[in-house]
Design an enzyme around this catalytic site. Sequence first.
Site, PDB file in Angstrom:
ATOM      1  CG  ASP A 119      -2.130  -1.102   1.106  1.00  0.00           C
ATOM      2  OD1 ASP A 119      -2.617  -1.049  -0.159  1.00  0.00           O
ATOM      3  OD2 ASP A 119      -2.431  -1.666   2.220  1.00  0.00           O
ATOM      4  CG  ASP A 179      -7.726  -3.244  -3.867  1.00  0.00           C
ATOM      5  OD1 ASP A 179      -8.074  -4.261  -4.779  1.00  0.00           O
ATOM      6  OD2 ASP A 179      -8.165  -2.855  -2.984  1.00  0.00           O
TER       7      ASP A 179
HETATM    8  N1  GLY Z   1      -7.565  -2.277  -0.528  1.00  0.00           N
HETATM    9  C1  GLY Z   1      -8.152  -1.105  -0.632  1.00  0.00           C
HETATM   10  C2  GLY Z   1      -9.709  -1.069  -0.767  1.00  0.00           C
HETATM   11  O1  GLY Z   1     -10.375  -1.561   0.320  1.00  0.00           O
HETATM   12  O2  GLY Z   1     -10.301  -0.790  -1.542  1.00  0.00           O
END
Ligand code: GLY
Length: 399
Positions: A119, A179
């Site tokens: 992230d 993501d």
């Molecule tokens: N991982 C990020 C989201 O929940 O979109």
Amino acid sequence: MIKFSCLLVALGLACLSCKSEGTNKNQDNSTAALKIEELLDHRYKKLVAYQVDSLGFPRSFTKSKNHIRKVASKDWTSGFFPGNLWQLYKLTGDKVYMEKASKWTAFVEKEKLNNHTHDMGFKVFSSFGEGYKITRDNHYKRIIIESANTLITRYNKNVESIRSWDFNADVWTFPVIIDNMMNLELLFEATKLSQDSIYHKIAIKHANTTLKNHFRADGSTWHVLDYNPNSGKVKSRITHQGIHDNSVWSRGQAWAIYGYTMAYRYTKDDTYLNRAVATANYMTTHKNMPEDGVPYWDLDHQAIPNISRDVSAAAIMASALLELYSYTNNKRFLNYSIKVITTLKTETYILGQDVNAPFILDHSFGDWSKKLEMNEPIVYGDYYFLQALLRLKDLKQQI
Ligand code: GLY
């Protein structure tokens, strides 16, 4: 004709046929627009007034408990609150936002060495990246490059992807989630800032692997792919946050549209643009997409229409469609985005004056798998909403 004129007004487009309806209607519209701008300004001030706290980044708000959920910098959402303040500085020109933004941003710095997560882009690029665009501060630049160095330690040459999660190691071997496309922006920028091509090359490898494996024939995307880290082969295609493995988790689709549009920005590779267009077409014409363009949190949920919308997915998609429009010149993307933003800029979605929490929009949907933040103000919904407003401004579109 009247109905069509009003639709044009609602879409924020030039309304030539309104002339004959006189000025009262225009006055009503501008009074309503002024009221919304005042309400937004009120919300913006809640963000800047929020007390600086190095250990407690505001993430979401549960109205029923009057509870602000705060997280440490290691949380994937920590960069968005500083990012909101940087963007508010750009939107308003008021230095008070910039001063607060730089204070909050400093608290994210230690994440540059955190190699336990993918992230990095969300955390560092939303905070230091936004700040760098404004300040051109060399310290910020160094942090972006150091963070990219940390992120690429998660790259696996067999899979040709960056590993997303370390948790649930007994369930997944090498999970990659859609993501993760969002974190590539940090890598592309790190190459631009350092002139070292390694980050750009890894970003391309990851984007190509995701392009090859993550998408269904209809244009939608799976959420999680689990790979064999030795052979590089796909082991399974599953979900973690959607309603079932083959469903259309809305935020995932929005990440895909945004991710490939952004990857096109740095590469000019048409296969990325085509990917973004196909997923955008799929999403915006889905039979279960509500008329106002704010999606249910999963478009395949059997309980539609009795489930929550996801404002964060709407805002990510609206922002991405504006960039996609700038590359394709396809007015449908522009108009769709304007429709979504116009919907969000109403009292249905903007938090009321009485809500004492540092957020702007209500009704984002966090994580069904954890039963967390289901239908609440969430910081990343605000981040992409503000970004969409700035992009509209750049395109000289008024709504
Ligand atoms: N991982 C990020 C989201 O929940 O979109």
